[in-house]
Design a protein around this motif. Structure first.
Motif, PDB file in Angstrom:
ATOM      1  N   UNK A 297      36.603  39.143  32.820  1.00 14.15           N
ATOM      2  CA  UNK A 297      38.050  39.256  32.586  1.00 14.15           C
ATOM      3  C   UNK A 297      38.810  39.253  33.907  1.00 14.15           C
ATOM      4  N   UNK A 298      38.257  39.944  34.907  1.00  7.30           N
ATOM      5  CA  UNK A 298      38.912  39.959  36.218  1.00  7.30           C
ATOM      6  C   UNK A 298      38.894  38.565  36.832  1.00  7.30           C
ATOM      7  N   UNK A 299      37.793  37.829  36.662  1.00  5.67           N
ATOM      8  CA  UNK A 299      37.686  36.482  37.207  1.00  5.67           C
ATOM      9  C   UNK A 299      38.729  35.559  36.615  1.00  5.67           C
ATOM     10  N   UNK A 300      39.048  35.741  35.351  1.00  8.29           N
ATOM     11  CA  UNK A 300      39.996  34.848  34.675  1.00  8.29           C
ATOM     12  C   UNK A 300      41.411  35.020  35.222  1.00  8.29           C
TER      13      UNK A 300
ATOM     14  N   UNK B  18      45.588  36.524  44.890  1.00 10.12           N
ATOM     15  CA  UNK B  18      44.327  35.939  45.259  1.00 10.12           C
ATOM     16  C   UNK B  18      44.153  34.636  44.482  1.00 10.12           C
ATOM     17  N   UNK B  19      43.758  33.586  45.176  1.00 15.99           N
ATOM     18  CA  UNK B  19      43.560  32.309  44.477  1.00 15.99           C
ATOM     19  C   UNK B  19      42.457  32.409  43.421  1.00 15.99           C
ATOM     20  N   UNK B  20      42.618  31.645  42.372  1.00 12.46           N
ATOM     21  CA  UNK B  20      41.685  31.698  41.252  1.00 12.46           C
ATOM     22  C   UNK B  20      40.278  31.270  41.665  1.00 12.46           C
ATOM     23  N   UNK B  21      40.170  30.281  42.539  1.00 12.13           N
ATOM     24  CA  UNK B  21      38.843  29.827  42.970  1.00 12.13           C
ATOM     25  C   UNK B  21      38.104  30.916  43.730  1.00 12.13           C
ATOM     26  N   UNK B  22      38.804  31.645  44.580  1.00 12.52           N
ATOM     27  CA  UNK B  22      38.185  32.735  45.316  1.00 12.52           C
ATOM     28  C   UNK B  22      37.788  33.858  44.365  1.00 12.52           C
ATOM     29  N   UNK B  23      38.639  34.142  43.397  1.00 13.07           N
ATOM     30  CA  UNK B  23      38.356  35.175  42.404  1.00 13.07           C
ATOM     31  C   UNK B  23      37.103  34.822  41.603  1.00 13.07           C
ATOM     32  N   UNK B  24      36.951  33.559  41.225  1.00 10.33           N
ATOM     33  CA  UNK B  24      35.774  33.129  40.479  1.00 10.33           C
ATOM     34  C   UNK B  24      34.515  33.180  41.345  1.00 10.33           C
ATOM     35  N   UNK B  25      34.636  32.825  42.608  1.00 12.65           N
ATOM     36  CA  UNK B  25      33.486  32.888  43.514  1.00 12.65           C
ATOM     37  C   UNK B  25      33.009  34.322  43.696  1.00 12.65           C
ATOM     38  N   UNK B  26      33.939  35.230  43.936  1.00  9.86           N
ATOM     39  CA  UNK B  26      33.583  36.646  44.088  1.00  9.86           C
ATOM     40  C   UNK B  26      33.000  37.182  42.786  1.00  9.86           C
ATOM     41  N   UNK B  27      33.578  36.815  41.662  1.00  9.24           N
ATOM     42  CA  UNK B  27      33.076  37.252  40.367  1.00  9.24           C
ATOM     43  C   UNK B  27      31.671  36.751  40.089  1.00  9.24           C
TER      44      UNK B  27
END
Length: 69
Positions: free
Chosen positions: A61-64, A1-10
């Protein structure tokens, strides 16, 4: 999963966590602390005001993402 998407979901999860947690903490306080002494109310709000940090740390931590090797 791309980091930007992970940060948005987080970010969305963190906002939902804070809103839901605050509502639940207020409901519990209203139903149980109405006739309690001030020090009991203080301890409740002290604890409930800091406990939300534990699930928030997991989300952050998951977002990172995975640690670079």
């Amino acid at each position: 999963m791309p980091l930007r998407l992970r940060k948005f979901i987080g970010m969305i999860l963190l906002v939902l966590l804070v809103v839901v947690y605050a509502i639940v903490a207020m409901i519990v306080a209203v139903r149980t602390l109405g006739d309690q002494p001030g020090w009991v109310q203080f301890l409740y709000f002290l604890l409930s005001g800091t406990i939300w940090v534990l699930p928030a740390m997991g989300i952050i931590k998951w977002m990172a993402g995975p640690r670079p090797q």
